[in-house]
Enzyme design. Structure first.
Site, PDB file in Angstrom:
ATOM      1  N   VAL A   1      41.094  47.121  39.870  1.00 52.01           N
ATOM      2  CA  VAL A   1      41.786  46.192  40.782  1.00 52.01           C
ATOM      3  C   VAL A   1      41.929  44.691  39.983  1.00 52.01           C
ATOM      4  CG1 VAL A   1      41.270  46.004  42.262  1.00 52.01           C
ATOM      5  CG2 VAL A   1      40.317  47.734  42.596  1.00 52.01           C
TER       6      VAL A   1
ATOM      7  N   ASP B   1      35.976  37.273  34.575  1.00 58.90           N
ATOM      8  CA  ASP B   1      35.436  37.967  34.084  1.00 58.90           C
ATOM      9  C   ASP B   1      33.918  38.160  33.391  1.00 58.90           C
ATOM     10  OD1 ASP B   1      35.817  41.552  35.136  1.00 58.90           O
ATOM     11  OD2 ASP B   1      33.728  40.776  33.333  1.00 58.90           O
TER      12      ASP B   1
ATOM     13  N   ARG C   1      34.467  42.398  28.373  1.00 57.13           N
ATOM     14  CA  ARG C   1      35.738  42.833  29.246  1.00 57.13           C
ATOM     15  C   ARG C   1      36.599  41.543  28.400  1.00 57.13           C
ATOM     16  NH1 ARG C   1      39.575  46.916  30.411  1.00 57.13           N
ATOM     17  NH2 ARG C   1      40.094  46.094  32.468  1.00 57.13           N
TER      18      ARG C   1
ATOM     19  N   THR D   1      31.814  46.693  44.234  1.00 52.79           N
ATOM     20  CA  THR D   1      30.553  46.579  45.333  1.00 52.79           C
ATOM     21  C   THR D   1      30.049  47.629  45.270  1.00 52.79           C
ATOM     22  OG1 THR D   1      32.615  46.963  46.427  1.00 52.79           O
ATOM     23  CG2 THR D   1      31.358  44.712  46.728  1.00 52.79           C
TER      24      THR D   1
ATOM     25  N   THR E   1      35.841  46.171  48.406  1.00 51.13           N
ATOM     26  CA  THR E   1      35.819  46.935  49.580  1.00 51.13           C
ATOM     27  C   THR E   1      34.531  46.682  50.311  1.00 51.13           C
ATOM     28  OG1 THR E   1      37.313  48.802  48.697  1.00 51.13           O
ATOM     29  CG2 THR E   1      35.776  49.443  50.466  1.00 51.13           C
TER      30      THR E   1
ATOM     31  N   CYS F   1      34.953  55.066  44.729  1.00 53.47           N
ATOM     32  CA  CYS F   1      35.155  54.428  45.811  1.00 53.47           C
ATOM     33  C   CYS F   1      34.808  55.612  46.840  1.00 53.47           C
ATOM     34  CB  CYS F   1      36.729  54.548  46.316  1.00 53.47           C
ATOM     35  SG  CYS F   1      36.994  52.570  44.331  1.00 53.47           S
TER      36      CYS F   1
ATOM     37  N   ARG G   1      32.529  56.446  35.578  1.00 52.94           N
ATOM     38  CA  ARG G   1      31.550  56.596  36.786  1.00 52.94           C
ATOM     39  C   ARG G   1      31.726  57.210  37.632  1.00 52.94           C
ATOM     40  NH1 ARG G   1      34.206  50.533  38.584  1.00 52.94           N
ATOM     41  NH2 ARG G   1      35.994  51.923  38.295  1.00 52.94           N
TER      42      ARG G   1
HETATM   43  N1  LIG Z   1      39.200  51.425  41.486  1.00 59.76           N
HETATM   44  C1  LIG Z   1      39.954  52.173  43.001  1.00 59.76           C
HETATM   45  O1  LIG Z   1      40.260  53.010  42.110  1.00 59.76           O
HETATM   46  C2  LIG Z   1      39.028  50.481  43.546  1.00 59.76           C
HETATM   47  C3  LIG Z   1      40.203  51.101  44.700  1.00 59.76           C
HETATM   48  C4  LIG Z   1      40.210  50.048  45.433  1.00 59.76           C
HETATM   49  C5  LIG Z   1      39.438  49.349  46.068  1.00 59.76           C
HETATM   50  N2  LIG Z   1      38.571  49.416  44.962  1.00 59.76           N
HETATM   51  C6  LIG Z   1      37.617  48.404  45.061  1.00 59.76           C
HETATM   52  O2  LIG Z   1      37.672  47.002  44.038  1.00 59.76           O
HETATM   53  C7  LIG Z   1      36.172  46.120  43.845  1.00 59.76           C
HETATM   54  C8  LIG Z   1      36.654  46.677  42.574  1.00 59.76           C
HETATM   55  O3  LIG Z   1      36.853  48.018  41.820  1.00 59.76           O
HETATM   56  P1  LIG Z   1      36.977  47.944  40.545  1.00 59.76           P
HETATM   57  O4  LIG Z   1      37.263  49.308  39.984  1.00 59.76           O
HETATM   58  O5  LIG Z   1      38.153  46.672  39.624  1.00 59.76           O
HETATM   59  O6  LIG Z   1      35.758  47.497  39.393  1.00 59.76           O
HETATM   60  P2  LIG Z   1      35.378  47.308  37.842  1.00 59.76           P
HETATM   61  O7  LIG Z   1      34.081  48.157  37.686  1.00 59.76           O
HETATM   62  O8  LIG Z   1      36.574  47.903  36.723  1.00 59.76           O
HETATM   63  O9  LIG Z   1      35.810  45.762  37.917  1.00 59.76           O
HETATM   64  C9  LIG Z   1      35.049  44.777  38.496  1.00 59.76           C
HETATM   65  C10 LIG Z   1      35.168  43.862  36.891  1.00 59.76           C
HETATM   66  O10 LIG Z   1      34.235  42.174  38.019  1.00 59.76           O
HETATM   67  C11 LIG Z   1      33.253  42.353  36.950  1.00 59.76           C
HETATM   68  N3  LIG Z   1      32.352  41.377  37.258  1.00 59.76           N
HETATM   69  C12 LIG Z   1      31.388  42.121  37.933  1.00 59.76           C
HETATM   70  N4  LIG Z   1      30.730  40.937  38.804  1.00 59.76           N
HETATM   71  C13 LIG Z   1      31.017  39.633  38.294  1.00 59.76           C
HETATM   72  C14 LIG Z   1      31.329  38.605  38.659  1.00 59.76           C
HETATM   73  N5  LIG Z   1      30.365  38.389  39.583  1.00 59.76           N
HETATM   74  N6  LIG Z   1      31.929  37.195  38.447  1.00 59.76           N
HETATM   75  C15 LIG Z   1      32.627  37.664  37.843  1.00 59.76           C
HETATM   76  N7  LIG Z   1      33.449  39.036  37.647  1.00 59.76           N
HETATM   77  C16 LIG Z   1      32.563  39.990  37.889  1.00 59.76           C
HETATM   78  C17 LIG Z   1      32.987  43.113  36.003  1.00 59.76           C
HETATM   79  O11 LIG Z   1      32.485  43.311  35.059  1.00 59.76           O
HETATM   80  C18 LIG Z   1      34.508  44.393  35.708  1.00 59.76           C
HETATM   81  O12 LIG Z   1      35.298  44.102  35.052  1.00 59.76           O
HETATM   82  C19 LIG Z   1      35.379  46.970  44.460  1.00 59.76           C
HETATM   83  O13 LIG Z   1      34.877  46.275  45.609  1.00 59.76           O
HETATM   84  C20 LIG Z   1      36.495  48.553  44.450  1.00 59.76           C
HETATM   85  O14 LIG Z   1      35.284  49.541  45.984  1.00 59.76           O
HETATM   86  C21 LIG Z   1      38.774  50.029  43.696  1.00 59.76           C
END
Ligand SMILES: NC(=O)c1ccc[n+]([C@@H]2O[C@H](COP(=O)([O-])OP(=O)(O)OC[C@H]3O[C@@H](n4cnc5c(N)ncnc54)[C@H](O)[C@@H]3O)[C@@H](O)[C@H]2O)c1
Length: 424
Positions: free
Chosen positions: A17, A35, A40, A85, A120, A260, A325
């Site tokens: 995201v 990050d 990463r 989350t 989310t 998700c 995942r």
């Molecule tokens: N992937 C999807 O399709 C999607 C779609 C809509 C919403 N979301 C929501 O968006 C959010 C992120 O999802 P994602 O798929 O991008 O996750 P992800 O795991 O791909 O990315 C999250 C990133 O955050 C970093 N991170 C973790 N803790 C951190 C912190 N305290 N400070 C800074 N960086 C930190 C991780 O190292 C990782 O690179 C979640 O809540 C997910 O439910 C995801």
């Protein structure tokens, strides 16, 4: 109030995201990406995106500045949080990454700054959990010292038509001024328009029901697929017929993994329970979808001799992505192995090191070396597997073997007996 020309946006969490969002915003504003995972950050600095959502060319030409230390975000005035989350082993929301991000932001927050959450959550998390966490780490007061916003992310990884720039963005701010600023920021960078929700809780609720609704709909189709197996009726044929009605909802049976659709309903269920309501339909949907792997394994096991050799095609949580995942295929593999079958797994998109690290699975190097199995299970509908012609598939199995097609991707093929073709 912050003016557009002074904007300095920090994005926390550069995953599926955060990275595409940061890149889109960086075409219009000064954007800093942070990050907490140094690996990463290192790959992004080297113009590599292991999520395969962004090309090296785009990274190389982007204006985003990657930060190794959150202290370097001190001058930022809008913080956007896109951290994971997940749920814990009891299916309870795990907000630890969200709270850690709040503490990091709190350490650099200045008077008048805005913190927007895109992760989310269930309704109330932004104001009741993140707000206080930011207050205690910053010493500022929420609603006067700093302000909150929420804008759910709706991207669909692997989908090149529904990207961050082409899907309408829902926004809500703690005050009218914050809402207007968010409308302006997202409206400038994204082309699909902005929908203003009346408040933060409504925007949080909208996101979490989008995914819970999808989960419940898939659960219904999975349940009817299980019923039709007992009735010896082909679910694919039933759906083809039912789909001809104008208002039939078009969903396919299958494994529901990822972080998700299989996770967010638990956020809604948790929020519901906190609010004094027991969410029957939402949790029933989760139970059905979580039971699909074991249903499929029982069906396939009944068609095979003990110790049969099985080739599983696909390990990622869905088609055409590299994301491993919460893959339900991994669960399927575990269940098959527990039944004594010898299982090989192939996936052209998954990273071998990740498959080993996440699930202890050694992916097969090449399909060509893996022929003559007792069964081939098409578990993920990757383009590469859809493109397999029937003669190639037939060479992979013994002439009385089983072809199990979880996604119905080979349903048009005519496999000659004694081959047994099974689909959900
Ligand atoms: N992937 C999807 O399709 C999607 C779609 C809509 C919403 N979301 C929501 O968006 C959010 C992120 O999802 P994602 O798929 O991008 O996750 P992800 O795991 O791909 O990315 C999250 C990133 O955050 C970093 N991170 C973790 N803790 C951190 C912190 N305290 N400070 C800074 N960086 C930190 C991780 O190292 C990782 O690179 C979640 O809540 C997910 O439910 C995801």
């Amino acid at each position: 109030m912050i003016v557009i020309s002074d904007l300095r946006i920090a994005i926390l969490g550069l995953g599926y995201v955060g990275l595409p969002l940061g890149l889109a915003l960086s075409r219009h504003f000064r954007v800093f990406g942070y990050d907490s995972n140094p690996i990463r950050l290192r790959e992004l600095r080297q113009n590599v995106d292991s999520t395969s959502e962004t090309s090296s060319y785009t990274l190389e030409h982007s204006k985003i500045t990657f930060l190794e230390d959150i202290k370097d975000a001190q001058d930022c005035n809008v913080f956007i949080v896109t951290v994971p989350t997940p749920i814990d082993s009891n299916n309870i929301p795990d907000l630890s990454a969200l709270c850690a991000a709040c503490r990091d932001i709190g350490s650099v927050l200045s008077s008048g700054d805005i913190v927007v959450f895109e992760s989310t959550v269930y309704p109330g998390v932004t104001e009741n959990i993140c707000g206080p966490e930011l207050e205690s780490s910053s010493g500022l007061q929420c609603g006067s010292g700093f302000f909150l916003g929420y804008s759910p992310e709706r991207i669909n990884p692997g989908d090149r038509s529904h990207t961050v720039e082409t899907v309408c963005k829902v926004v809500a701010g703690q005050t009218k001024g914050v809402t207007e600023l968010l409308e302006r920021i997202y409206g400038t960078a994204l082309s699909a328009g902005v929908h203003v929700a009346p408040n933060i809780r409504t925007a949080e609720a909208a996101k979490v029901i989008e995914n819970a609704q999808r989960d419940v709909n898939i659960a219904f189709i999975n349940e009817v697929a299980m019923i039709f197996k007992n009735m010896d009726i082909d679910t694919g044929d039933v759906l083809a017929a039912a789909r001809t009605k104008w208002n039939f909802l078009d969903f396919e049976p299958g494994l529901v993994g990822g972080h998700c659709i299989g996770v967010d309903p638990y956020y809604l269920a948790f929020g519901a329970q906190q609010a004094g309501h027991e969410p029957d339909v939402i949790l029933a949907g989760r139970r059905i979808n979580d039971a699909v792997a074991s249903f499929v394994v029982d069906q396939i096991a009944n068609m095979l001799r003990p110790s049969s050799r099985i080739l599983v095609l696909g390990l990622t949580f869905k088609e055409n992505v590299s994301d491993l995942r919460n893959s339900k295929v991994a669960e399927l593999v575990t269940l098959l192995t527990q039944k004594g079958f010898q299982v090989s797994i192939h996936d052209p998109r998954a990273a071998r090191l990740q498959a080993k690290a996440f699930y202890g699975i050694d992916l097969a190097e090449d399909l060509d070396e893996s022929y003559s199995f007792d069964a081939v299970i098409g578990a993920v509908g990757h383009k590469e597997y859809r493109a397999l012609d029937s003669s190639k598939l037939l060479r992979m199995v013994k002439n009385d073997g089983v072809i199990a097609d979880l996604k119905g991707i080979w349903r048009a093929y005519d496999f000659p007996p004694p081959i047994r073709y099974w689909r959900l």
